[in-house]
Design an enzyme around this catalytic site. Sequence first.
Site, PDB file in Angstrom:
ATOM      1  N   GLY A  65      49.175  84.183  20.950  1.00  0.00           N
ATOM      2  CA  GLY A  65      47.711  84.223  20.968  1.00  0.00           C
ATOM      3  C   GLY A  65      47.100  83.087  21.771  1.00  0.00           C
ATOM      4  CB  SER A  66      47.962  79.608  22.323  1.00  0.00           C
ATOM      5  OG  SER A  66      47.430  79.297  21.056  1.00  0.00           O
ATOM      6  CB  SER A 107      49.387  74.947  20.911  1.00  0.00           C
ATOM      7  OG  SER A 107      49.786  75.217  19.576  1.00  0.00           O
ATOM      8  CB  THR A 112      53.443  76.482  19.252  1.00  0.00           C
ATOM      9  OG1 THR A 112      52.514  77.135  18.374  1.00  0.00           O
ATOM     10  CG2 THR A 112      54.410  77.509  19.809  1.00  0.00           C
ATOM     11  NE  ARG A 159      46.275  88.720  14.921  1.00  0.00           N
ATOM     12  CZ  ARG A 159      46.691  88.048  13.858  1.00  0.00           C
ATOM     13  NH1 ARG A 159      47.147  86.824  13.983  1.00  0.00           N
ATOM     14  NH2 ARG A 159      46.658  88.603  12.656  1.00  0.00           N
ATOM     15  CD  GLU A 244      50.159  88.106  16.912  1.00  0.00           C
ATOM     16  OE1 GLU A 244      49.823  87.204  16.126  1.00  0.00           O
ATOM     17  OE2 GLU A 244      50.150  87.956  18.149  1.00  0.00           O
ATOM     18  CG  HIS A 260      56.921 102.033  41.954  1.00  0.00           C
ATOM     19  ND1 HIS A 260      57.177 102.615  43.176  1.00  0.00           N
ATOM     20  CD2 HIS A 260      55.595 101.736  41.949  1.00  0.00           C
ATOM     21  CE1 HIS A 260      56.071 102.630  43.898  1.00  0.00           C
ATOM     22  NE2 HIS A 260      55.093 102.110  43.170  1.00  0.00           N
ATOM     23  CE  LYS A 353      54.616  79.923  15.413  1.00  0.00           C
ATOM     24  NZ  LYS A 353      53.201  79.693  15.625  1.00  0.00           N
TER      25      LYS A 353
HETATM   26  O1  PA5 Z   1      48.852  85.124  16.994  1.00  0.00           O
HETATM   27  C1  PA5 Z   1      49.650  84.325  16.535  1.00  0.00           C
HETATM   28  O2  PA5 Z   1      49.575  83.859  15.389  1.00  0.00           O
HETATM   29  C2  PA5 Z   1      50.790  83.864  17.402  1.00  0.00           C
HETATM   30  O3  PA5 Z   1      50.946  84.670  18.529  1.00  0.00           O
HETATM   31  C3  PA5 Z   1      50.533  82.408  17.823  1.00  0.00           C
HETATM   32  O4  PA5 Z   1      49.449  82.327  18.694  1.00  0.00           O
HETATM   33  C4  PA5 Z   1      51.790  81.830  18.458  1.00  0.00           C
HETATM   34  O5  PA5 Z   1      52.843  81.829  17.517  1.00  0.00           O
HETATM   35  C5  PA5 Z   1      51.589  80.412  18.960  1.00  0.00           C
HETATM   36  O6  PA5 Z   1      50.980  79.617  17.991  1.00  0.00           O
HETATM   37  P1  PA5 Z   1      49.750  78.721  18.436  1.00  0.00           P
HETATM   38  O7  PA5 Z   1      48.744  79.679  18.970  1.00  0.00           O
HETATM   39  O8  PA5 Z   1      49.282  78.034  17.194  1.00  0.00           O
HETATM   40  O9  PA5 Z   1      50.291  77.793  19.458  1.00  0.00           O
END
Ligand code: PA5
Length: 376
Positions: A65-66, A107, A112, A159, A244, A260, A353
């Site tokens: 999400g970051s 992040s 992360t 996200r 998610e 392709h 994690k």
């Molecule tokens: O949506 C989520 O929770 C994950 O995709 C996180 O974004 C990902 O694990 C990375 O964590 P962070 O955004 O805190 O760096």
Amino acid sequence: MRVVVSEMAESVLDDMNKVRGIDKSGMLSFCVDMAEHYGRALEAAERVSLCFSVLENVVIAGMGGSAIGGELLKDLVREDARVPVEVSRAYSLPGYVDERSLVFVVSYSGETEETLSSFLDAVRRKCMVFCVSSGGRLLEFAERLGVPFLRVPSGFPPRAALPYLFTPLVVLSERLGVVSGVSEGFSEAMSVLGRVSGECAPEVPVSNNVAKGLAVGVNGSVPVVYGFGVFRGVAQRFKTQFNENAKIPSKWEFFSEVDHNEVVGWERAGSLAECFSAVFLRDKAEPVEFRNRIEITKGLMPAGSKVFEVRSQGEGVLARMLSAVCVGDFTSVYLALLRGVDPTPVDTISVLKARMKQSGTKEKVIRELERLAGSR
Ligand code: PA5
């Protein structure tokens, strides 16, 4: 888009008590308030003062999400960027990165391990570094190492914090001369987002709500989302939001690469095709070559395939990209509700994690950062 709406779908998606009962942590409210969040994010980004010398390339380091804001930036500036812009989802930065590189380390949690490791790499290589985070070790070490940063509001699932993670990348890229004339698009984007959120709002019934309709349509299948041009990262965002929020497998592809390889995958899919649905992102400004390809590709899909289209709204490129993101975000939440799943928790990521923590990689990165901070 023709969708057969069952009474069951209406009874879940159009009943606000049921909606609130399943969406316990309020993921829908982030979609509803998207325009407002972009407004706040823009104000915060515009307040950042930053002074870097001439840069030769831009890397956005982040995960999940970051990282998606970096993908949107890459698409947004692709045609006009004066230097290469790349997203790095890894423990280390690409080989070419050096003191003439601008590295945005993003992040949301600031915790992360891959992103902390990339941060360490960027500092060691003496890059121009700028961090975007709500806190965590990332901002702790940014402060100690004198690295500039933007602290974004806490309390969001990463996200849902997209407005706060993406907007500064656009504003600062422009300010640093990577591209020009893009951030002015936020003003239109916010008004379009206000309208799209209203059209997709939980109070708008399934029969009249594009996002609810799409959720009903793809329910029970693996959605494959097809983007093109500036909608490449948007397709990826749809996919990750389906993963998610709705907790389902989903895939994304982009034109014209689709034509392709992917297109052959449908050729003899047989009963496998029933497991998938195809979501094509469409845009009134899509170049004629893409329009032709999308139409021809749709025509080559097996008869009876579940095919849907999402049309962007607005005039400017930012509004068109973000309007599609908005529909995708709403759709993924409605799909979660249809499946009786709370969209917010991502338990498997948390478990993963926690298990990875036992391997000691993150602690090693933190020890290295400690050593670096102690030596300055
Ligand atoms: O949506 C989520 O929770 C994950 O995709 C996180 O974004 C990902 O694990 C990375 O964590 P962070 O955004 O805190 O760096």
